[in-house]
Design a protein around this motif. Structure first.
Motif, PDB file in Angstrom:
ATOM      1  N   LEU A   1       0.827  -1.211   0.000  1.00 36.50           N
ATOM      2  CA  LEU A   1       0.000   0.000   0.000  1.00 36.50           C
ATOM      3  C   LEU A   1       0.856   1.255   0.000  1.00 36.50           C
ATOM      4  O   LEU A   1       0.495   2.273  -0.600  1.00 36.50           O
ATOM      5  N   SER A   2       2.006   1.190   0.668  1.00 37.94           N
ATOM      6  CA  SER A   2       2.888   2.360   0.703  1.00 37.94           C
ATOM      7  C   SER A   2       3.455   2.670  -0.684  1.00 37.94           C
ATOM      8  O   SER A   2       3.784   3.811  -0.991  1.00 37.94           O
ATOM      9  N   LYS A   3       3.560   1.616  -1.504  1.00 42.76           N
ATOM     10  CA  LYS A   3       4.062   1.818  -2.864  1.00 42.76           C
ATOM     11  C   LYS A   3       2.963   2.296  -3.799  1.00 42.76           C
ATOM     12  O   LYS A   3       3.231   3.001  -4.779  1.00 42.76           O
ATOM     13  N   LEU A   4       1.716   1.886  -3.497  1.00 45.39           N
ATOM     14  CA  LEU A   4       0.603   2.220  -4.372  1.00 45.39           C
ATOM     15  C   LEU A   4       0.395   3.728  -4.411  1.00 45.39           C
ATOM     16  O   LEU A   4       0.300   4.390  -3.380  1.00 45.39           O
ATOM     17  N   GLY A   5       0.334   4.241  -5.621  1.00 49.24           N
ATOM     18  CA  GLY A   5       0.131   5.675  -5.794  1.00 49.24           C
ATOM     19  C   GLY A   5       1.413   6.459  -5.967  1.00 49.24           C
ATOM     20  O   GLY A   5       1.385   7.616  -6.379  1.00 49.24           O
TER      21      GLY A   5
ATOM     22  N   ALA B   1      10.842   5.259  -9.353  1.00 44.62           N
ATOM     23  CA  ALA B   1      12.054   5.871  -9.895  1.00 44.62           C
ATOM     24  C   ALA B   1      12.231   5.434 -11.344  1.00 44.62           C
ATOM     25  O   ALA B   1      12.001   4.275 -11.695  1.00 44.62           O
ATOM     26  N   GLY B   2      12.605   6.367 -12.188  1.00 43.33           N
ATOM     27  CA  GLY B   2      12.846   6.061 -13.591  1.00 43.33           C
ATOM     28  C   GLY B   2      11.665   6.312 -14.501  1.00 43.33           C
ATOM     29  O   GLY B   2      11.812   6.327 -15.727  1.00 43.33           O
ATOM     30  N   TYR B   3      10.460   6.514 -13.916  1.00 42.51           N
ATOM     31  CA  TYR B   3       9.296   6.827 -14.744  1.00 42.51           C
ATOM     32  C   TYR B   3       9.394   8.274 -15.229  1.00 42.51           C
ATOM     33  O   TYR B   3      10.077   9.105 -14.614  1.00 42.51           O
ATOM     34  N   PRO B   4       8.700   8.619 -16.317  1.00 46.43           N
ATOM     35  CA  PRO B   4       8.670  10.024 -16.731  1.00 46.43           C
ATOM     36  C   PRO B   4       8.143  10.902 -15.602  1.00 46.43           C
ATOM     37  O   PRO B   4       7.347  10.445 -14.771  1.00 46.43           O
ATOM     38  N   PRO B   5       8.568  12.161 -15.555  1.00 49.72           N
ATOM     39  CA  PRO B   5       8.119  13.057 -14.481  1.00 49.72           C
ATOM     40  C   PRO B   5       6.625  13.315 -14.584  1.00 49.72           C
ATOM     41  O   PRO B   5       5.974  12.997 -15.584  1.00 49.72           O
ATOM     42  N   GLY B   6       6.092  13.932 -13.538  1.00 44.30           N
ATOM     43  CA  GLY B   6       4.679  14.264 -13.529  1.00 44.30           C
ATOM     44  C   GLY B   6       4.314  14.969 -12.249  1.00 44.30           C
ATOM     45  O   GLY B   6       5.168  15.199 -11.379  1.00 44.30           O
ATOM     46  N   PRO B   7       3.055  15.331 -12.084  1.00 45.43           N
ATOM     47  CA  PRO B   7       2.631  16.059 -10.885  1.00 45.43           C
ATOM     48  C   PRO B   7       2.804  15.211  -9.631  1.00 45.43           C
ATOM     49  O   PRO B   7       2.773  13.978  -9.689  1.00 45.43           O
ATOM     50  N   PRO B   8       2.977  15.859  -8.461  1.00 42.41           N
ATOM     51  CA  PRO B   8       3.165  15.127  -7.200  1.00 42.41           C
ATOM     52  C   PRO B   8       2.003  14.187  -6.924  1.00 42.41           C
ATOM     53  O   PRO B   8       0.852  14.468  -7.269  1.00 42.41           O
ATOM     54  N   THR B   9       2.320  13.080  -6.273  1.00 41.34           N
ATOM     55  CA  THR B   9       1.314  12.050  -6.001  1.00 41.34           C
ATOM     56  C   THR B   9       0.939  12.016  -4.529  1.00 41.34           C
ATOM     57  O   THR B   9       1.654  12.540  -3.672  1.00 41.34           O
ATOM     58  N   LEU B  10      -0.193  11.371  -4.253  1.00 40.48           N
ATOM     59  CA  LEU B  10      -0.618  11.051  -2.893  1.00 40.48           C
ATOM     60  C   LEU B  10      -0.628   9.528  -2.741  1.00 40.48           C
ATOM     61  O   LEU B  10      -0.814   8.804  -3.726  1.00 40.48           O
ATOM     62  N   PRO B  11      -0.440   9.024  -1.519  1.00 38.70           N
ATOM     63  CA  PRO B  11      -0.486   7.576  -1.320  1.00 38.70           C
ATOM     64  C   PRO B  11      -1.795   6.979  -1.826  1.00 38.70           C
ATOM     65  O   PRO B  11      -2.864   7.582  -1.716  1.00 38.70           O
ATOM     66  N   ILE B  12      -1.683   5.800  -2.390  1.00 37.69           N
ATOM     67  CA  ILE B  12      -2.796   4.981  -2.891  1.00 37.69           C
ATOM     68  C   ILE B  12      -3.431   5.576  -4.151  1.00 37.69           C
ATOM     69  O   ILE B  12      -3.533   4.905  -5.179  1.00 37.69           O
ATOM     70  N   ILE B  13      -3.848   6.837  -4.126  1.00 36.30           N
ATOM     71  CA  ILE B  13      -4.582   7.386  -5.280  1.00 36.30           C
ATOM     72  C   ILE B  13      -3.664   8.015  -6.325  1.00 36.30           C
ATOM     73  O   ILE B  13      -4.095   8.273  -7.446  1.00 36.30           O
TER      74      ILE B  13
ATOM     75  N   ASN C   1      -2.210  10.426  -8.644  1.00 36.60           N
ATOM     76  CA  ASN C   1      -2.630  11.733  -9.173  1.00 36.60           C
ATOM     77  C   ASN C   1      -4.133  11.809  -9.392  1.00 36.60           C
ATOM     78  O   ASN C   1      -4.626  12.773  -9.997  1.00 36.60           O
ATOM     79  N   LEU C   2      -4.842  10.822  -8.911  1.00 35.25           N
ATOM     80  CA  LEU C   2      -6.274  10.746  -9.197  1.00 35.25           C
ATOM     81  C   LEU C   2      -7.024  11.987  -8.719  1.00 35.25           C
ATOM     82  O   LEU C   2      -7.965  12.453  -9.370  1.00 35.25           O
ATOM     83  N   HIS C   3      -6.578  12.550  -7.601  1.00 34.86           N
ATOM     84  CA  HIS C   3      -7.256  13.724  -7.051  1.00 34.86           C
ATOM     85  C   HIS C   3      -7.073  14.965  -7.913  1.00 34.86           C
ATOM     86  O   HIS C   3      -7.802  15.952  -7.759  1.00 34.86           O
ATOM     87  N   LEU C   4      -6.094  14.926  -8.815  1.00 36.46           N
ATOM     88  CA  LEU C   4      -5.811  16.072  -9.664  1.00 36.46           C
ATOM     89  C   LEU C   4      -6.549  16.030 -11.003  1.00 36.46           C
ATOM     90  O   LEU C   4      -6.525  17.005 -11.751  1.00 36.46           O
ATOM     91  N   MET C   5      -7.180  14.897 -11.286  1.00 34.26           N
ATOM     92  CA  MET C   5      -7.822  14.763 -12.589  1.00 34.26           C
ATOM     93  C   MET C   5      -9.021  15.700 -12.684  1.00 34.26           C
ATOM     94  O   MET C   5      -9.914  15.673 -11.834  1.00 34.26           O
ATOM     95  N   PRO C   6      -9.062  16.544 -13.710  1.00 36.40           N
ATOM     96  CA  PRO C   6     -10.125  17.557 -13.800  1.00 36.40           C
ATOM     97  C   PRO C   6     -11.471  16.948 -14.172  1.00 36.40           C
ATOM     98  O   PRO C   6     -11.557  15.961 -14.891  1.00 36.40           O
TER      99      PRO C   6
ATOM    100  N   TYR D   1       5.304  12.834 -20.053  1.00 36.47           N
ATOM    101  CA  TYR D   1       5.138  12.830 -18.595  1.00 36.47           C
ATOM    102  C   TYR D   1       4.220  11.681 -18.199  1.00 36.47           C
ATOM    103  O   TYR D   1       3.607  11.022 -19.061  1.00 36.47           O
ATOM    104  N   SER D   2       4.178  11.412 -16.909  1.00 33.01           N
ATOM    105  CA  SER D   2       3.383  10.276 -16.434  1.00 33.01           C
ATOM    106  C   SER D   2       2.386  10.722 -15.381  1.00 33.01           C
ATOM    107  O   SER D   2       2.635  11.662 -14.624  1.00 33.01           O
ATOM    108  N   LEU D   3       1.264  10.034 -15.351  1.00 26.81           N
ATOM    109  CA  LEU D   3       0.257  10.195 -14.316  1.00 26.81           C
ATOM    110  C   LEU D   3       0.090   8.851 -13.623  1.00 26.81           C
ATOM    111  O   LEU D   3      -0.079   7.820 -14.289  1.00 26.81           O
ATOM    112  N   ILE D   4       0.167   8.867 -12.324  1.00 27.25           N
ATOM    113  CA  ILE D   4      -0.033   7.652 -11.536  1.00 27.25           C
ATOM    114  C   ILE D   4      -1.469   7.677 -11.048  1.00 27.25           C
ATOM    115  O   ILE D   4      -1.860   8.535 -10.245  1.00 27.25           O
ATOM    116  N   LEU D   5      -2.260   6.764 -11.552  1.00 25.31           N
ATOM    117  CA  LEU D   5      -3.703   6.783 -11.313  1.00 25.31           C
ATOM    118  C   LEU D   5      -4.086   5.503 -10.576  1.00 25.31           C
ATOM    119  O   LEU D   5      -4.466   4.500 -11.183  1.00 25.31           O
ATOM    120  N   GLY D   6      -3.964   5.544  -9.252  1.00 31.42           N
ATOM    121  CA  GLY D   6      -4.270   4.357  -8.450  1.00 31.42           C
ATOM    122  C   GLY D   6      -3.362   3.211  -8.815  1.00 31.42           C
ATOM    123  O   GLY D   6      -2.139   3.294  -8.688  1.00 31.42           O
TER     124      GLY D   6
END
Length: 543
Positions: free
Chosen positions: A22-26, A30-42, A44-49, A68-73
């Motif tokens: 769970l700590s890794k989820l969200g 390292a090594g992925y394309p950059p993107g907006p800051p993430t929150l645990p578990i979710i 970048n889901l909270h940033l989706m317009p 760039y990358s988005l981490i979506l859950g």
């Protein structure tokens, strides 16, 4: 037997493992394309317009670069926002970038049968081969008589009911497509199947573009909820019922006519032959033909609606285009043969596709194995989005991008297909037709339909801003778009008038000539020569 003295240790280990995962989820590995800051578990889901997502995706491209990358859950979305990145990955590495991510609600609406959403595999390749035989550049030339007829019918509609310009445009693109796919014309803007098609596709697009659709893709466990807790899924099922009724109904009717020998030549002839040989189901065949119907009807219509809006907002463009038309064509109708001599009109077609892209964020691809690009890791299964709006509106690529300026393409004589296949990514004119193995096969037909419509509408009509009750101009908002996977301008007012009396006479005269080709039901008496379809002969059954 299990030694119960170890139970506390076992529980602690399980809890620790779950906590670690769970700590890794969200997080963004390292090594992925950059993107907006993430929150645990979710992530970048909270940033989706919720609305106008294309504008936020454009801002992220400006901040984090062309990849760039988005981490979506539980999922990863790689966003490509440059022409070169699309060329390098979706085109050059199409062997691993041509699948689709799972789109749960979209698949429910589609019954898992819509070619647009299919994963890359045997079924998709089989369908693509059939479609290619009917939409390739050689076949596309044979459809010009259909385009000419429907275009002239549209112009009459603009004369008689100019306020219903959107309906006339939709009938134009739909009737062209129903002839190619099923062998019949759509003769009225009030045709219920015409209205059902556009309404259904609009709702499919809206459903697929919702946050709930994204949540169900990113957290599959939510799918276990019953329908009363997921009303959007229940709605998606109802959409599928109506959609299947339309698409499979069209297919079964024309299939029976083909078997009886009473059908007019059309794409479904080849589809019946393929079904005879390969034995695929009627629902799949219905969705193959229905998907082509929606693709041929909706995208071209949306671009033309955007073009009308552009002419209202940028009258100097219309004036310059009309000067070219008057010089080359004079009082006669523009034809496809005039295209080489109408470079500004050709540029209007290209600029219309750039300025009002109907697929503002594309339909995501998916990568089928781990890959690396620009030193970044792109993990197997990641969605890969081609950020059409960001590329089209990049001021480094197109100065003052929200200005409608066909002069951008003054020296670009490429067709859309030639531009898409140009090895120099900077030479591609626009990105609405997709990329790689998912490149739209009907682009030759769409481009010609756009040319004929834009040339003849500008030849015959002036486009003005409407006025309100206080005689003030009503200026359309070019940023006010519909929501969903596919977009177009929200309804706007325009005052459309014939340029002069002679143009009215010419439009009516041209349509009068067409009446000699049509029967009392406004269907073709005798089909144009040169169509690619051959008579159907049912294969003999084995004894």
């Amino acid at each position: 037997m299990f030694d119960t003295s170890y139970a506390p240790i076992f529980v602690i280990c399980v809890v620790a493992l779950i906590a670690h995962r769970l700590s890794k989820l969200g997080r963004r590995p390292a090594g992925y394309p950059p993107g907006p800051p993430t929150l645990p578990i979710i992530g970048n889901l909270h940033l989706m317009p919720k609305k106008q997502a294309h504008l936020q995706f454009q801002k992220w491209a400006e901040e984090y670069g062309p990849v760039y990358s988005l981490i979506l859950g539980t999922k990863v979305m790689i966003v490509l926002s440059s022409d070169q990145a699309i060329k390098d990955l979706l085109d050059k590495r199409s062997g691993i970038y041509s699948s689709r991510p799972e789109m749960y609600l979209g698949q429910i609406v589609s019954g898992g049968l819509r070619m647009l959403l299919m994963e890359y595999g045997d079924t998709w390749r089989m369908i693509r081969k059939i479609v290619h035989n009917n939409l390739n550049i050689k076949a596309a030339r044979t459809y010009v008589p259909y385009q000419d007829l429907e275009n002239k019918a549209m112009l009459v509609g603009f004369l008689e009911q100019p306020d219903l310009f959107v309906d006339h445009i939709r009938r134009y693109t739909n009737s062209l497509t129903t002839q190619m796919i099923f062998g019949f014309r759509t003769t009225s803007i009030d045709d219920p199947k015409l209205k059902q098609l556009f309404h259904g596709f609009e709702k499919f697009s809206e459903v697929q573009g919702t946050q709930m659709a994204a949540l169900l893709d990113l957290f599959p466990v939510l799918r276990a909820l019953p329908d009363f807790a997921l009303p959007l899924r229940k709605y998606a099922k109802k959409l599928h019922e109506k959609e299947s009724e339309l698409y499979v109904g069209h297919w079964l009717r024309v299939k029976q006519a083909i078997k009886n020998g009473t059908a007019r030549p059309c794409f479904c002839l080849d589809l019946v032959r393929a079904q005879d040989e390969q034995g695929f189901s009627d629902p799949l065949a219905g969705y193959v033909s229905g998907s082509l119907l929606e693709a041929g009807s909706d995208t071209t219509a949306a671009i033309l609606v955007g073009f009308i809006q552009a002419m209202v907002l940028f009258p100097n463009v219309a004036k310059r285009a009309q000067e070219e038309l008057d010089c080359v064509c004079g009082d006669r109708f523009p034809t496809v043969e005039d295209e080489p001599n109408l470079p500004y009109i050709r540029a209007c077609v290209k600029e219309s596709m750039r300025w009002m892209p109907t697929v503002v964020m594309g339909v995501p691809h998916a990568v089928i194995r781990d890959d690396e690009y620009l030193g970044y890791t792109i993990p197997k299964g990641a969605g890969v989005m081609w950020n059409v709006w960001a590329i089209h509106m990049d001021p480094k690529r197109h100065s003052d991008p929200r200005r409608f300026d066909p002069a951008r393409y003054a020296h670009d004589n490429q067709t859309a297909a030639e531009a898409a296949n140009n090895p120099d990514a900077t030479k591609r004119d626009q990105f609405i037709f997709g990329a790689g193995r998912r490149l739209c096969q009907g682009m030759h037909i769409a481009e010609r339909s756009l040319f004929l419509a834009i040339a003849r509408l500008l030849w015959g009509f002036d486009f003005h801003r409407a006025r309100d009750a206080n005689d003030r101009e009503v200026v359309p908002d070019a940023h006010d778009l519909t929501e969903g996977m596919f977009v177009l301008p929200k309804p706007f007012l325009a005052r459309i008038v014939p340029r002069d009396q002679n143009k009215i006479v010419q439009v009516k005269a041209e349509w009068s000539k067409m009446q000699d080709l049509l029967d009392e039901d406004q269907q073709w008496k005798v089909l144009p020569e040169g169509l690619i379809w051959k008579e159907y002969k049912q294969a003999a059954k084995a004894p």
